[in-house]
Scaffold this active site. Structure first.
Site, PDB file in Angstrom:
ATOM      1  N   ASP A 218      82.248   7.460  57.742  1.00 33.74           N
ATOM      2  CA  ASP A 218      83.060   8.488  56.962  1.00 33.74           C
ATOM      3  C   ASP A 218      83.916   8.944  57.854  1.00 33.74           C
ATOM      4  OD1 ASP A 218      80.082   8.901  54.886  1.00 33.74           O
ATOM      5  OD2 ASP A 218      82.254   8.240  54.369  1.00 33.74           O
TER       6      ASP A 218
ATOM      7  N   ASP B  52      79.751   6.336  45.894  1.00 39.71           N
ATOM      8  CA  ASP B  52      79.534   6.902  47.063  1.00 39.71           C
ATOM      9  C   ASP B  52      79.365   8.492  46.985  1.00 39.71           C
ATOM     10  OD1 ASP B  52      81.713   7.278  49.947  1.00 39.71           O
ATOM     11  OD2 ASP B  52      79.668   7.839  49.602  1.00 39.71           O
TER      12      ASP B  52
HETATM   13  C1  DX5 Z   1      81.126  12.015  51.563  1.00 38.98           C
HETATM   14  C2  DX5 Z   1      80.996  10.734  51.924  1.00 38.98           C
HETATM   15  C3  DX5 Z   1      79.670   9.936  51.587  1.00 38.98           C
HETATM   16  C4  DX5 Z   1      78.490  10.887  51.938  1.00 38.98           C
HETATM   17  C5  DX5 Z   1      77.224  10.302  51.235  1.00 38.98           C
HETATM   18  O1  DX5 Z   1      82.330  12.642  51.714  1.00 38.98           O
HETATM   19  O2  DX5 Z   1      82.143  10.087  51.738  1.00 38.98           O
HETATM   20  O3  DX5 Z   1      79.850   8.879  52.195  1.00 38.98           O
HETATM   21  O4  DX5 Z   1      78.488  10.917  53.372  1.00 38.98           O
HETATM   22  O5  DX5 Z   1      76.039  10.797  51.836  1.00 38.98           O
HETATM   23  P1  DX5 Z   1      75.053  11.348  50.686  1.00 38.98           P
HETATM   24  O6  DX5 Z   1      74.223   9.948  50.677  1.00 38.98           O
HETATM   25  O7  DX5 Z   1      73.881  12.124  51.704  1.00 38.98           O
HETATM   26  O8  DX5 Z   1      75.643  11.938  49.531  1.00 38.98           O
HETATM   27 ZN    ZN Z   2      81.806   7.779  52.329  1.00 36.21          ZN
END
Ligand code: DX5
Ligand code: ZN
Length: 220
Positions: free
Chosen positions: A34, A179
């Site tokens: 990310d 996501d």
């Molecule tokens: C948010 C990111 C995601 C996030 C997912 O901006 O793009 O990939 O890190 O994390 P969780 O699964 O904890 O929501």
């Molecule tokens: Zn992400």
């Protein structure tokens, strides 16, 4: 079977090597990277993600699923093409102009890397239909981009269903990745909506046994 792309956003620096090794052993299908620039979203993870990618490359050959939450996409392509990820995804909202989007898609493909296009929760899925024949994946954000550990936004499930129907009706070959906020409680409804790949961050990183968690996520 849905594939699991583990987001490393919530991995703490002090334990990163051990966590990446545990994810390698647990056979996550992808490492989800990310990348945030502090402009497209408030958070800036640029340095940290570069460091983590270097660590992962020394430990594992598991493919990288790079998610660019950045305003200047080209700048970050120059950083991430050299690490040879499996796929690079950028945000429709960061570019908007069709010619520039097509030019970025072609540039990534010329470098033999798959292309993903991501849409935020409030963006209508129809806005990216024109690009679907040219990309490999649509990343549907099921939370507002910018941080991990958020709650899945239920309304985004309809967007996944709408996209799934559209690509099936028009015979378009592409993966749908969801996501944000996906875990053992929410993965069933995201699968039912029609995804191929689930990004899971805190829903894996905060659990005791990664292998077991990933197995359960796949089998629910
Ligand atoms: C948010 C990111 C995601 C996030 C997912 O901006 O793009 O990939 O890190 O994390 P969780 O699964 O904890 O929501
Ligand atoms: Zn992400």
């Amino acid at each position: 079977m849905v594939e699991i792309s583990t987001s490393i956003l919530s991995v703490k620096e002090a334990e990163s090597i051990k966590k990446f090794y545990d994810l390698e052993v647990a056979h996550t299908d992808y490492f989800h990277i990310d990348v945030m620039d502090g402009k497209f979203v408030a958070n800036n993870t640029s340095q940290l993600m570069k460091e983590y990618v270097n660590q992962i490359k020394q430990i594992s050959n598991i493919p990288l699923d790079v998610h660019l939450m950045v305003t200047n996409v080209r700048e970050y392509l120059e950083e991430y093409i050299p690490v040879n990820p499996n796929i690079i995804t950028f945000h429709y909202e960061a570019v908007k102009n069709s010619e520039e989007i097509m030019s970025l898609i072609n540039y990534i493909k010329e470098n033999n890397i798959k292309v993903g296009l991501s849409v935020k929760p409030d963006t209508k899925i129809e806005e990216i239909y024109e690009f679907l024949p040219y990309i490999h994946m649509v990343l549907v954000m099921t939370v507002e981009p910018g941080k991990g550990g958020q709650k899945l936004i239920e309304e985004t499930l309809n967007k996944i269903k709408q996209l799934k129907q559209y690509i099936q009706k028009n015979n378009i070959e592409l993966d749908i990745e969801a996501d944000g906020g996906i875990n053992l409680e929410t993965i069933k409804k995201v699968k039912e909506a029609g995804i191929d790949i689930a990004v899971v961050g805190s829903g894996i990183i905060n659990t005791e046994n990664y292998k077991e968690t990933i197995k359960q996520l796949k089998n629910i």
